[in-house]
Scaffold this motif. Structure first.
Motif, PDB file in Angstrom:
ATOM      1  N   ALA A  93       0.859  -1.180   0.000  1.00  0.00           N
ATOM      2  CA  ALA A  93       0.000   0.000   0.000  1.00  0.00           C
ATOM      3  C   ALA A  93       0.896   1.229   0.000  1.00  0.00           C
ATOM      4  CB  ALA A  93      -0.901  -0.002   1.224  1.00  0.00           C
ATOM      5  N   GLN A  94       0.579   2.188  -0.865  1.00  0.00           N
ATOM      6  CA  GLN A  94       1.413   3.372  -0.979  1.00  0.00           C
ATOM      7  C   GLN A  94       0.656   4.595  -0.489  1.00  0.00           C
ATOM      8  OE1 GLN A  94       2.784   3.792  -4.961  1.00  0.00           O
ATOM      9  NE2 GLN A  94       4.378   2.260  -4.721  1.00  0.00           N
ATOM     10  N   GLY A  95       1.360   5.382   0.284  1.00  0.00           N
ATOM     11  CA  GLY A  95       0.802   6.646   0.728  1.00  0.00           C
ATOM     12  C   GLY A  95       1.153   7.754  -0.250  1.00  0.00           C
ATOM     13  N   ALA A  96       0.866   8.975   0.139  1.00  0.00           N
ATOM     14  CA  ALA A  96       1.112  10.118  -0.749  1.00  0.00           C
ATOM     15  C   ALA A  96       2.603  10.315  -1.002  1.00  0.00           C
ATOM     16  CB  ALA A  96       0.501  11.377  -0.147  1.00  0.00           C
ATOM     17  N   LEU A  97       3.419  10.185   0.034  1.00  0.00           N
ATOM     18  CA  LEU A  97       4.853  10.391  -0.138  1.00  0.00           C
ATOM     19  C   LEU A  97       5.483   9.288  -0.975  1.00  0.00           C
ATOM     20  CD1 LEU A  97       5.937  11.707   3.355  1.00  0.00           C
ATOM     21  CD2 LEU A  97       5.625  12.985   1.250  1.00  0.00           C
ATOM     22  N   ALA A  98       5.014   8.080  -0.822  1.00  0.00           N
ATOM     23  CA  ALA A  98       5.543   6.985  -1.643  1.00  0.00           C
ATOM     24  C   ALA A  98       5.134   7.163  -3.097  1.00  0.00           C
ATOM     25  CB  ALA A  98       5.048   5.649  -1.110  1.00  0.00           C
ATOM     26  N   GLY A  99       3.951   7.698  -3.337  1.00  0.00           N
ATOM     27  CA  GLY A  99       3.524   7.978  -4.707  1.00  0.00           C
ATOM     28  C   GLY A  99       4.353   9.055  -5.349  1.00  0.00           C
ATOM     29  N   ILE A 100       4.713  10.066  -4.569  1.00  0.00           N
ATOM     30  CA  ILE A 100       5.569  11.140  -5.083  1.00  0.00           C
ATOM     31  C   ILE A 100       6.974  10.607  -5.354  1.00  0.00           C
ATOM     32  CG2 ILE A 100       6.718  13.304  -4.424  1.00  0.00           C
ATOM     33  CD1 ILE A 100       4.135  14.117  -3.059  1.00  0.00           C
ATOM     34  N   ALA A 101       7.455   9.724  -4.476  1.00  0.00           N
ATOM     35  CA  ALA A 101       8.811   9.202  -4.631  1.00  0.00           C
ATOM     36  C   ALA A 101       8.938   8.341  -5.882  1.00  0.00           C
ATOM     37  CB  ALA A 101       9.200   8.402  -3.396  1.00  0.00           C
ATOM     38  N   ASP A 102       7.862   7.789  -6.375  1.00  0.00           N
ATOM     39  CA  ASP A 102       7.926   6.961  -7.576  1.00  0.00           C
ATOM     40  C   ASP A 102       7.953   7.796  -8.848  1.00  0.00           C
ATOM     41  OD1 ASP A 102       7.989   4.603  -6.225  1.00  0.00           O
ATOM     42  OD2 ASP A 102       5.839   4.207  -6.388  1.00  0.00           O
ATOM     43  N   ASN A 103       7.455   9.010  -8.805  1.00  0.00           N
ATOM     44  CA  ASN A 103       7.364   9.834  -9.999  1.00  0.00           C
ATOM     45  C   ASN A 103       8.481  10.881  -9.989  1.00  0.00           C
ATOM     46  OD1 ASN A 103       6.651  11.536 -12.091  1.00  0.00           O
ATOM     47  ND2 ASN A 103       4.464  11.361 -11.679  1.00  0.00           N
ATOM     48  N   ALA A 104       9.340  10.835 -11.006  1.00  0.00           N
ATOM     49  CA  ALA A 104      10.488  11.744 -11.053  1.00  0.00           C
ATOM     50  C   ALA A 104      10.047  13.196 -11.209  1.00  0.00           C
ATOM     51  CB  ALA A 104      11.408  11.353 -12.196  1.00  0.00           C
ATOM     52  N   TYR A 105       8.990  13.445 -11.957  1.00  0.00           N
ATOM     53  CA  TYR A 105       8.520  14.819 -12.143  1.00  0.00           C
ATOM     54  C   TYR A 105       7.965  15.400 -10.849  1.00  0.00           C
ATOM     55  CZ  TYR A 105       9.089  14.143 -17.122  1.00  0.00           C
ATOM     56  OH  TYR A 105       9.621  13.898 -18.360  1.00  0.00           O
ATOM     57  N   LEU A 106       7.264  14.589 -10.079  1.00  0.00           N
ATOM     58  CA  LEU A 106       6.746  15.080  -8.800  1.00  0.00           C
ATOM     59  C   LEU A 106       7.874  15.310  -7.804  1.00  0.00           C
ATOM     60  CD1 LEU A 106       3.473  13.002  -8.397  1.00  0.00           C
ATOM     61  CD2 LEU A 106       3.710  15.405  -8.961  1.00  0.00           C
ATOM     62  N   ARG A 107       8.904  14.467  -7.858  1.00  0.00           N
ATOM     63  CA  ARG A 107      10.069  14.696  -6.996  1.00  0.00           C
ATOM     64  C   ARG A 107      10.753  16.008  -7.361  1.00  0.00           C
ATOM     65  NH1 ARG A 107      13.572   9.350  -7.136  1.00  0.00           N
ATOM     66  NH2 ARG A 107      12.881   9.547  -9.264  1.00  0.00           N
ATOM     67  N   LEU A 108      10.927  16.254  -8.654  1.00  0.00           N
ATOM     68  CA  LEU A 108      11.540  17.502  -9.107  1.00  0.00           C
ATOM     69  C   LEU A 108      10.707  18.703  -8.683  1.00  0.00           C
ATOM     70  CD1 LEU A 108      13.704  18.981 -10.782  1.00  0.00           C
ATOM     71  CD2 LEU A 108      12.225  18.651 -12.765  1.00  0.00           C
ATOM     72  N   PHE A 109       9.395  18.611  -8.833  1.00  0.00           N
ATOM     73  CA  PHE A 109       8.505  19.691  -8.424  1.00  0.00           C
ATOM     74  C   PHE A 109       8.601  19.937  -6.923  1.00  0.00           C
ATOM     75  CE2 PHE A 109       4.271  21.180  -7.045  1.00  0.00           C
ATOM     76  CZ  PHE A 109       4.261  22.390  -7.707  1.00  0.00           C
ATOM     77  N   ALA A 110       8.665  18.875  -6.133  1.00  0.00           N
ATOM     78  CA  ALA A 110       8.773  19.023  -4.679  1.00  0.00           C
ATOM     79  C   ALA A 110      10.089  19.689  -4.298  1.00  0.00           C
ATOM     80  CB  ALA A 110       8.648  17.668  -4.002  1.00  0.00           C
ATOM     81  N   VAL A 111      11.167  19.352  -4.987  1.00  0.00           N
ATOM     82  CA  VAL A 111      12.461  19.974  -4.704  1.00  0.00           C
ATOM     83  C   VAL A 111      12.435  21.452  -5.073  1.00  0.00           C
ATOM     84  CG1 VAL A 111      14.884  20.013  -5.415  1.00  0.00           C
ATOM     85  CG2 VAL A 111      13.789  17.854  -4.851  1.00  0.00           C
ATOM     86  N   VAL A 112      11.844  21.783  -6.221  1.00  0.00           N
ATOM     87  CA  VAL A 112      11.774  23.188  -6.646  1.00  0.00           C
ATOM     88  C   VAL A 112      10.921  23.999  -5.679  1.00  0.00           C
ATOM     89  CG1 VAL A 112      10.896  24.716  -8.469  1.00  0.00           C
ATOM     90  CG2 VAL A 112      12.244  22.705  -9.066  1.00  0.00           C
ATOM     91  N   VAL A 113       9.817  23.434  -5.219  1.00  0.00           N
ATOM     92  CA  VAL A 113       8.967  24.130  -4.244  1.00  0.00           C
ATOM     93  C   VAL A 113       9.715  24.336  -2.929  1.00  0.00           C
ATOM     94  CG1 VAL A 113       6.902  23.853  -2.807  1.00  0.00           C
ATOM     95  CG2 VAL A 113       6.776  23.454  -5.265  1.00  0.00           C
ATOM     96  N   ALA A 114      10.469  23.332  -2.491  1.00  0.00           N
ATOM     97  CA  ALA A 114      11.226  23.467  -1.244  1.00  0.00           C
ATOM     98  C   ALA A 114      12.314  24.529  -1.378  1.00  0.00           C
ATOM     99  CB  ALA A 114      11.836  22.123  -0.858  1.00  0.00           C
ATOM    100  N   ILE A 115      12.992  24.577  -2.514  1.00  0.00           N
ATOM    101  CA  ILE A 115      14.031  25.598  -2.729  1.00  0.00           C
ATOM    102  C   ILE A 115      13.405  26.989  -2.777  1.00  0.00           C
ATOM    103  CG2 ILE A 115      15.682  26.472  -4.426  1.00  0.00           C
ATOM    104  CD1 ILE A 115      16.372  23.548  -5.033  1.00  0.00           C
ATOM    105  N   ALA A 116      12.269  27.123  -3.456  1.00  0.00           N
ATOM    106  CA  ALA A 116      11.594  28.423  -3.536  1.00  0.00           C
ATOM    107  C   ALA A 116      11.116  28.883  -2.159  1.00  0.00           C
ATOM    108  CB  ALA A 116      10.429  28.349  -4.513  1.00  0.00           C
ATOM    109  N   ALA A 117      10.596  27.966  -1.370  1.00  0.00           N
ATOM    110  CA  ALA A 117      10.150  28.336  -0.023  1.00  0.00           C
ATOM    111  C   ALA A 117      11.334  28.756   0.841  1.00  0.00           C
ATOM    112  CB  ALA A 117       9.414  27.159   0.618  1.00  0.00           C
TER     113      ALA A 117
END
Length: 81
Positions: A20-44
């Motif tokens: 069973a995958q949660g939200a974070l595991a779903g993000i970790a599987d998708n490279a584009y979502l990981r990139l988006f999360a990193v860009v959002v963290a850097i911008a914040a």
């Protein structure tokens, strides 16, 4: 050699168990979502740094110059007329 994505071949009818995958595991599987999360963290982080520098200057400059108008006059002497 790493062990990531190395699977043993299936022989016979061995049932596959999917975790069973949660939200974070779903993000970790998708490279584009990981990139988006990193860009959002850097911008914040950049926004927090800019706000922190602004607050620091707002506190430190009046302490050094004792008045904001005198501080502006000292920092920008060519505008004083």
């Amino acid at each position: 050699m790493t062990t990531f994505n190395n699977h043993l071949p299936l022989t016979g009818s061995v049932p596959q168990v999917r975790r069973a995958q949660g939200a974070l595991a779903g993000i970790a599987d998708n490279a584009y979502l990981r990139l988006f999360a990193v860009v959002v963290a850097i911008a914040a982080g950049a926004a927090a740094l800019i706000i922190g520098i602004g607050f620091l200057l707002d506190i430190v400059v009046p302490v050094i110059f004792a008045d904001e108008l005198r501080a502006l006059a000292a920092l920008f002497p060519q505008t004083v007329g």
